[in-house]
Design a protein around this motif. Structure first.
Motif, PDB file in Angstrom:
ATOM      1  N   UNK A  40       0.841  -1.188   0.000  1.00 27.01           N
ATOM      2  CA  UNK A  40       0.000   0.000   0.000  1.00 27.01           C
ATOM      3  C   UNK A  40       0.882   1.246   0.000  1.00 27.01           C
ATOM      4  N   UNK A  41       0.691   2.103  -0.986  1.00 30.68           N
ATOM      5  CA  UNK A  41       1.462   3.333  -1.097  1.00 30.68           C
ATOM      6  C   UNK A  41       1.120   4.271   0.075  1.00 30.68           C
ATOM      7  N   UNK A  42       2.112   4.786   0.785  1.00 32.12           N
ATOM      8  CA  UNK A  42       1.836   5.623   1.965  1.00 32.12           C
ATOM      9  C   UNK A  42       1.418   7.047   1.587  1.00 32.12           C
ATOM     10  N   UNK A  43       0.205   7.182   1.053  1.00 37.56           N
ATOM     11  CA  UNK A  43      -0.329   8.501   0.731  1.00 37.56           C
ATOM     12  C   UNK A  43      -1.273   8.931   1.853  1.00 37.56           C
ATOM     13  N   UNK A  44      -1.744  10.160   1.800  1.00 31.16           N
ATOM     14  CA  UNK A  44      -2.624  10.676   2.840  1.00 31.16           C
ATOM     15  C   UNK A  44      -3.855   9.788   3.014  1.00 31.16           C
ATOM     16  N   UNK A  45      -4.086   9.350   4.237  1.00 26.71           N
ATOM     17  CA  UNK A  45      -5.263   8.549   4.557  1.00 26.71           C
ATOM     18  C   UNK A  45      -4.985   7.089   4.786  1.00 26.71           C
ATOM     19  N   UNK A  46      -3.938   6.540   4.156  1.00 28.31           N
ATOM     20  CA  UNK A  46      -3.692   5.098   4.279  1.00 28.31           C
ATOM     21  C   UNK A  46      -3.213   4.713   5.671  1.00 28.31           C
ATOM     22  N   UNK A  47      -2.623   5.684   6.401  1.00 30.63           N
ATOM     23  CA  UNK A  47      -2.140   5.361   7.741  1.00 30.63           C
ATOM     24  C   UNK A  47      -3.284   5.112   8.718  1.00 30.63           C
ATOM     25  N   UNK A  48      -4.507   5.482   8.336  1.00 31.18           N
ATOM     26  CA  UNK A  48      -5.664   5.303   9.214  1.00 31.18           C
ATOM     27  C   UNK A  48      -6.492   4.064   8.870  1.00 31.18           C
ATOM     28  N   UNK A  49      -6.011   3.267   7.933  1.00 35.69           N
ATOM     29  CA  UNK A  49      -6.761   2.069   7.552  1.00 35.69           C
ATOM     30  C   UNK A  49      -6.948   1.154   8.762  1.00 35.69           C
ATOM     31  N   UNK A  50      -8.170   0.678   8.958  1.00 38.94           N
ATOM     32  CA  UNK A  50      -8.474  -0.267  10.037  1.00 38.94           C
ATOM     33  C   UNK A  50      -8.489  -1.679   9.453  1.00 38.94           C
ATOM     34  N   UNK A  51      -7.329  -2.333   9.469  1.00 38.58           N
ATOM     35  CA  UNK A  51      -7.207  -3.637   8.827  1.00 38.58           C
ATOM     36  C   UNK A  51      -8.005  -4.723   9.546  1.00 38.58           C
ATOM     37  N   UNK A  52      -8.429  -4.462  10.768  1.00 32.75           N
ATOM     38  CA  UNK A  52      -9.291  -5.429  11.464  1.00 32.75           C
ATOM     39  C   UNK A  52     -10.659  -5.536  10.796  1.00 32.75           C
ATOM     40  N   UNK A  53     -11.012  -4.528  10.012  1.00 30.06           N
ATOM     41  CA  UNK A  53     -12.303  -4.524   9.327  1.00 30.06           C
ATOM     42  C   UNK A  53     -12.183  -4.977   7.873  1.00 30.06           C
ATOM     43  N   UNK A  54     -10.995  -5.369   7.461  1.00 27.61           N
ATOM     44  CA  UNK A  54     -10.778  -5.807   6.084  1.00 27.61           C
ATOM     45  C   UNK A  54     -11.484  -7.144   5.851  1.00 27.61           C
ATOM     46  N   UNK A  55     -12.355  -7.198   4.823  1.00 30.67           N
ATOM     47  CA  UNK A  55     -13.168  -8.385   4.565  1.00 30.67           C
ATOM     48  C   UNK A  55     -12.710  -9.192   3.360  1.00 30.67           C
ATOM     49  N   UNK A  56     -11.576  -8.821   2.768  1.00 31.09           N
ATOM     50  CA  UNK A  56     -11.061  -9.556   1.622  1.00 31.09           C
ATOM     51  C   UNK A  56     -11.239  -8.849   0.299  1.00 31.09           C
ATOM     52  N   UNK A  57     -12.161  -7.868   0.228  1.00 30.90           N
ATOM     53  CA  UNK A  57     -12.364  -7.092  -1.002  1.00 30.90           C
ATOM     54  C   UNK A  57     -11.517  -5.826  -0.905  1.00 30.90           C
ATOM     55  N   UNK A  58     -10.300  -5.891  -1.451  1.00 26.75           N
ATOM     56  CA  UNK A  58      -9.337  -4.803  -1.266  1.00 26.75           C
ATOM     57  C   UNK A  58      -9.787  -3.514  -1.938  1.00 26.75           C
ATOM     58  N   UNK A  59     -10.317  -3.609  -3.147  1.00 27.02           N
ATOM     59  CA  UNK A  59     -10.742  -2.409  -3.871  1.00 27.02           C
ATOM     60  C   UNK A  59     -11.834  -1.673  -3.095  1.00 27.02           C
ATOM     61  N   UNK A  60     -12.826  -2.409  -2.634  1.00 24.47           N
ATOM     62  CA  UNK A  60     -13.911  -1.799  -1.868  1.00 24.47           C
ATOM     63  C   UNK A  60     -13.393  -1.233  -0.546  1.00 24.47           C
ATOM     64  N   UNK A  61     -12.510  -1.977   0.126  1.00 20.74           N
ATOM     65  CA  UNK A  61     -11.971  -1.542   1.418  1.00 20.74           C
ATOM     66  C   UNK A  61     -11.209  -0.220   1.281  1.00 20.74           C
ATOM     67  N   UNK A  62     -10.342  -0.126   0.289  1.00 17.92           N
ATOM     68  CA  UNK A  62      -9.549   1.086   0.113  1.00 17.92           C
ATOM     69  C   UNK A  62     -10.429   2.246  -0.329  1.00 17.92           C
ATOM     70  N   UNK A  63     -11.332   1.984  -1.265  1.00 20.07           N
ATOM     71  CA  UNK A  63     -12.224   3.034  -1.749  1.00 20.07           C
ATOM     72  C   UNK A  63     -13.066   3.603  -0.622  1.00 20.07           C
ATOM     73  N   UNK A  64     -13.598   2.727   0.230  1.00 24.09           N
ATOM     74  CA  UNK A  64     -14.412   3.199   1.353  1.00 24.09           C
ATOM     75  C   UNK A  64     -13.567   3.899   2.409  1.00 24.09           C
ATOM     76  N   UNK A  65     -12.359   3.379   2.660  1.00 19.89           N
ATOM     77  CA  UNK A  65     -11.496   3.975   3.686  1.00 19.89           C
ATOM     78  C   UNK A  65     -11.036   5.368   3.297  1.00 19.89           C
ATOM     79  N   UNK A  66     -10.785   5.585   1.995  1.00 20.46           N
ATOM     80  CA  UNK A  66     -10.332   6.887   1.524  1.00 20.46           C
ATOM     81  C   UNK A  66     -11.484   7.773   1.072  1.00 20.46           C
ATOM     82  N   UNK A  67     -12.694   7.182   1.040  1.00 18.11           N
ATOM     83  CA  UNK A  67     -13.878   7.915   0.571  1.00 18.11           C
ATOM     84  C   UNK A  67     -13.661   8.481  -0.827  1.00 18.11           C
TER      85      UNK A  67
END
Length: 245
Positions: free
Chosen positions: A149-176
């Motif tokens: 994961x590229x360390x851009x603004x917002x990625x440091x706040x990712x809650x990986x405990x909530x990761x359900x296996x769909x990476x595209x959806x997880x990142x899109x929702x986490x970064x809004x």
């Protein structure tokens, strides 16, 4: 009551009906499907719509049509992925008649390989988040994945405990923010001994190896993935149009 198709793309819904029909009736290779006339009447769709759905399923290796005889389930039961359109791994596995499950092995900060730095345009001393995970189908490992994961603004706040296996959806929702496109390179490879434990294959076994980069709408790369597919179970399919001029 017969099911009716009223909304959404009719061809897609016909395909979903046929895939569910195969799964619910536990049809195996060489089992015959009902006639086109019977299915078209059941769904209330035209024969042309049904035939378009059949063509797509045949191109994807799900069915085999024999002229003058009928339509049969393909003899091989594998997970098939179309290279023409993006779909989450969970959908790809489910559409092939399997139950998907996901396991996150580890999430850590690392200094990545040079190919990751090149993909992200980062300097060699830039740390990135590395997510190691396994994707299973009916409990059988089909993919081992390393996501950087590229360390851009917002990625440091990712809650990986909530990761359900769909990476595209997880990142899109986490970064809004929506993600834009994925660039992939696919080749045959021999499985490295380091990863053989994850796929339950012997070292040196033939696999499909994919490098993928996911981009945001501003064309900024955000994820670089190395994906190791169990080629005994996963098959890639594509349909290319023939240009006549």
């Amino acid at each position: 009551m017969n099911p009716e198709i009223n909304t959404g793309p009719r061809i897609k819904q016909v395909k979903e009906y046929l895939l569910n029909y195969i799964a619910q009736n536990q049809l195996k290779g060489q089992d015959q499907l009902p006639s086109e006339t019977a299915i078209a009447k059941t769904l209330g769709v035209s024969r042309n719509t049904l035939r378009e759905a059949y063509i797509e399923l045949e191109n994807e290796g799900v069915i085999i049509r024999r002229h003058g005889i009928g339509t049969f389930v393909s003899h091989s039961r594998v997970i098939r992925d179309s290279l023409n359109d993006f779909a989450p791994f969970s959908q790809m596995i489910h559409d092939s008649g399997f139950t998907p499950t996901f396991e996150t092995i580890a999430v850590s900060k690392v200094l990545p390989p040079n190919e990751v730095n090149s993909a992200f345009f980062n300097s060699p001393e830039t740390e990135v988040c590395l997510v190691k995970r396994i994707v299973r189908a009916d409990g059988q490992p089909v993919m081992y994945i390393e996501d950087y994961i590229n360390p851009i603004d917002g990625t440091e706040k990712f809650d990986w405990d909530r990761f359900d296996g769909n990476l595209v959806s997880f990142i899109s929702n986490s970064l809004a923010t929506p993600l834009h496109h994925i660039r992939s390179q696919i080749r045959a490879a021999a499985l490295n001994a380091e990863f053989s434990q994850y796929l339950n294959l012997e070292s040196g076994a033939p696999i499909l190896f994919v490098r993928s980069t996911i981009f945001k709408e501003d064309n900024q790369p955000i994820v670089f993935s190395r994906i190791y597919f169990n080629s005994n179970i996963v098959e890639m399919n594509t349909v290319r149009m023939i240009r006549t001029s």
